[in-house]
Enzyme design. Sequence first.
Site, PDB file in Angstrom:
ATOM      1  N   PRO A   2       0.836  -1.203   0.000  1.00  0.00           N
ATOM      2  CA  PRO A   2       0.000   0.000   0.000  1.00  0.00           C
ATOM      3  C   PRO A   2       0.870   1.252   0.000  1.00  0.00           C
ATOM      4  O   PRO A   2       1.865   1.336   0.718  1.00  0.00           O
ATOM      5  CB  PRO A   2      -0.794  -0.106   1.300  1.00  0.00           C
ATOM      6  CG  PRO A   2      -0.790  -1.546   1.633  1.00  0.00           C
ATOM      7  CD  PRO A   2       0.544  -2.045   1.165  1.00  0.00           C
ATOM      8  N   LYS A  33      -3.450  -4.655   6.108  1.00  0.00           N
ATOM      9  CA  LYS A  33      -2.174  -5.067   5.521  1.00  0.00           C
ATOM     10  C   LYS A  33      -1.065  -4.871   6.555  1.00  0.00           C
ATOM     11  O   LYS A  33      -1.196  -4.041   7.459  1.00  0.00           O
ATOM     12  CB  LYS A  33      -1.845  -4.213   4.286  1.00  0.00           C
ATOM     13  CG  LYS A  33      -2.905  -4.193   3.213  1.00  0.00           C
ATOM     14  CD  LYS A  33      -2.749  -5.334   2.270  1.00  0.00           C
ATOM     15  CE  LYS A  33      -3.740  -5.191   1.105  1.00  0.00           C
ATOM     16  NZ  LYS A  33      -3.501  -6.168   0.076  1.00  0.00           N
TER      17      LYS A  33
END
Length: 121
Positions: A2, A33
Amino acid sequence: MPHFTLETNIPRNKVTVDFLKQTTAIMAKTLGKPESYCVAAVIADQPMVFGGSTDPCGTATLMSIGKLGVEENKKHAAVLYDHIEKNLGIPRNRLYITFVDADPANVGYNGTTFHQIFGGK
């Protein structure tokens, strides 16, 4: 994987390391994540006009492999807008965030792509 990038006209000295660390923690939580994969960058001091005004403003991109979509993006937007307004003083109505759900084959890492890391050929 990300990645959050904010381009803004606010001064560089308003962007602290703590802000960036908080941003990666927020990203990890909202996206589900590992924070060890999250990257946050702010490109400050940009000549920028939003709606005819040079008041604090910006444009941002949140890229992730998965965990983005109609309902998810509402959640991500809520936490990111709160964080940015509180810590950088950019009003919600003077910032656009673009969400990019990247294909694992199009994101490189550690000499390969996430497609291969995730078990693709």
